[in-house]
Design a protein around this motif. Structure first.
Motif, PDB file in Angstrom:
ATOM      1  N   ASP A  90      -8.811   9.182  -0.297  1.00 44.83           N
ATOM      2  CA  ASP A  90     -10.246   9.288   0.008  1.00 44.83           C
ATOM      3  C   ASP A  90     -10.636   8.501   1.254  1.00 44.83           C
ATOM      4  O   ASP A  90     -11.706   8.718   1.815  1.00 44.83           O
ATOM      5  CB  ASP A  90     -11.078   8.770  -1.175  1.00 44.83           C
ATOM      6  N   ASP A  91      -9.806   7.553   1.647  1.00 44.49           N
ATOM      7  CA  ASP A  91     -10.131   6.742   2.836  1.00 44.49           C
ATOM      8  C   ASP A  91      -9.480   7.280   4.111  1.00 44.49           C
ATOM      9  O   ASP A  91      -9.598   6.678   5.177  1.00 44.49           O
ATOM     10  CB  ASP A  91      -9.668   5.285   2.635  1.00 44.49           C
TER      11      ASP A  91
ATOM     12  N   HIS B 268       0.783  -1.231   0.000  1.00 44.17           N
ATOM     13  CA  HIS B 268       0.000   0.000   0.000  1.00 44.17           C
ATOM     14  C   HIS B 268       0.813   1.278   0.000  1.00 44.17           C
ATOM     15  O   HIS B 268       0.245   2.351  -0.213  1.00 44.17           O
ATOM     16  CB  HIS B 268      -0.959   0.016   1.194  1.00 44.17           C
TER      17      HIS B 268
ATOM     18  N   PRO C 245      -5.743   4.829   0.200  1.00 42.00           N
ATOM     19  CA  PRO C 245      -6.161   5.880  -0.746  1.00 42.00           C
ATOM     20  C   PRO C 245      -6.549   7.146   0.016  1.00 42.00           C
ATOM     21  O   PRO C 245      -7.144   7.062   1.095  1.00 42.00           O
ATOM     22  CB  PRO C 245      -7.392   5.261  -1.432  1.00 42.00           C
TER      23      PRO C 245
END
Ligand SMILES: [Zn+2]
Length: 450
Positions: free
Chosen positions: A92-93, A38, A90
């Motif tokens: 957005d998370d 990640h 991400p």
């Protein structure tokens, strides 16, 4: 008052040593793989150092991984790099974005998912429960709620324990916070809590009668003498915590025999000064920490082998009097807190110890600052500034006691002193007059001006 569970998560906090180590290693494996999958930084970092993530299986294998530092984080974020290499979910998370000031330059960015928040809150909830705080307690948080993590995640932790929070965000709150809401505990730094005690007394309120059952201190290391003095001023126990945006949250329990490390959520290794080998238990070492993610959970910013620049010693890995099995460490100190004079070193806390001797504190308010200047070819002079409550304080007596404490515990310094290469001078000023009051944020109390 409601009976409280002694532990927030007894199944985890009292896990036997073997099971705890096995759980930690399962999470090391998952976290290293998660980081590689990640985060752009770890993907390149592992590849460029020839490390295969799936080969990192145990705590010893972490020795194979390079150590990272605050510098590494800054080098992989703007403006040094176009994007955030450590970001490991991400954007957005991400639930919140934080910054740590650090001592130099650009703040480090930190990204937290809600899973990160849950783990930070769990760590603080365990610390509070270990300090016998819970339902029915009202806790004033003096820690800043700004871009740092502490105050915010402590607040979520309090919800888990069904405690009441008074989110003051600083220790200069109006005294009605004490008189009207009758808090039972305060989180703050030693010096802020001392100033608060002076303010209370100035208004005719005895801090010992203010209804406080606990003080929780953290934010910087302090001399035990300062803690003892603070506890006497408020007539209640003072517990130490060690927290940071990087995710260490260790705290003393009521046994006050070291700070428990939440071993299922943070892996802590102590390294020798060269950062090449672990030190054995009982020896002082540099704290290098790794996050541990429970299998399946996520993180916005994983740290593996992160050099905290703080030092500590393992007190014990045996079960504590409180029943917790998680290892205990001594209150961490900062290596940057000391200065060298030839062969000798002075640590800020050695000065603090003398300042807070009971005889001195009859006349001092505890505030001090020290500056080291060069003298002659290789000599040094330490000027210690102190705030006296009265202009007629016993300057000679105070100076003599602080000087004696400083040299008695520090042989190389005593040698330099005897050889005329080191001397101490004192200045006494009224309360509120030291230079450090003009500085925003945490003041540096021992400054090398050579
Ligand atoms: Zn304990």
């Amino acid at each position: 008052m409601t009976a409280r569970p002694a532990m927030r998560s007894p199944a985890i906090e009292s896990l036997g040593r073997g099971d705890l180590d096995a759980l930690s290693e399962e999470r090391i494996r998952y976290t290293v793989r998660y980081a590689e999958e990640h985060s752009k930084f770890y993907r390149h970092w592992f590849a460029s150092h020839g490390v295969a993530a799936r080969e990192i299986r145990t705590h010893e294998d972490l020795l194979e991984l390079p150590i990272i530092s605050g510098q590494t984080i800054r080098a992989h974020q703007p403006p040094a790099s176009p994007d955030f290499g450590f970001l490991s979910a991400p954007l957005d998370d991400i639930f919140t974005i934080h910054e740590t000031s650090g001592t130099t330059g650009v703040p480090k960015a930190f990204f937290l998912t809600w899973d990160d928040w849950s783990r930070y809150a769990e760590k603080y909830a365990r610390i509070f429960a270990g300090q016998d705080l819970g339902h029915g307690d009202r806790l004033v948080i003096c820690t800043s709620y700004g871009m740092s993590v502490g105050g915010n995640t402590m607040t979520v932790a309090a919800h888990r324990l069904r405690m009441t929070i008074i989110p003051a965000g600083k220790c200069t709150f109006p005294l009605r916070v004490i008189t009207s809401y009758r808090p039972t505990a305060i989180v703050g730094s030693v010096f802020k809590l001392l100033r608060l005690a002076d303010r209370l007394e100035g208004e005719g309120i005895d801090p010992r009668e203010a209804g406080l059952r606990r003080l929780i201190v953290g934010g910087e290391s302090f001399a035990e003498e300062a803690r003892t003095y603070l506890a006497a001023r408020y007539d209640c126990p003072v517990y130490n915590t060690y927290g940071s945006t990087e995710g260490t949250m260790c705290g003393e329990c009521v046994a006050r025999d070291g700070l428990h490390v939440p071993e299922d959520l943070v892996h802590l290794d102590l390294y020798d000064p060269s950062l090449h080998a672990f030190v054995p238990d009982g020896r002082e070492g540099r704290i290098v920490l790794s996050h541990l993610l429970p299998v399946g959970e996520r993180s916005g910013m994983v740290l593996l082998n992160y050099d905290s620049e703080d030092t500590t010693t393992v007190v014990s890995r045996e079960t504590c009097a409180c029943g917790r099995t998680h290892l205990r460490i001594r209150p961490p100190g900062r290596e940057a807190d000391g200065v060298a004079i030839g062969e000798a070193r002075i640590d800020r806390l050695e000065i603090e110890r003398g300042v807070f001797s009971p005889e001195n504190m009859v006349e001092l308010n505890g505030e001090y600052e020290a500056f080291l200047y060069a003298e002659g070819d290789r000599g040094a002079v330490l000027r210690i500034g102190l705030e006296c409550r009265s202009p007629s304080c016993d300057r000679e007596g105070i100076a003599e006691r602080i000087g004696r404490t400083l040299l008695a515990g520090n042989r190389p310094l005593a040698v330099a002193h005897a050889g005329g290469e080191f001397r101490v001078i004192f200045s006494f000023v009224p309360p509120g007059s030291l230079e450090l009051h003009a500085i925003k944020g945490r003041p540096k109390r021992l400054v090398d001006r050579r």
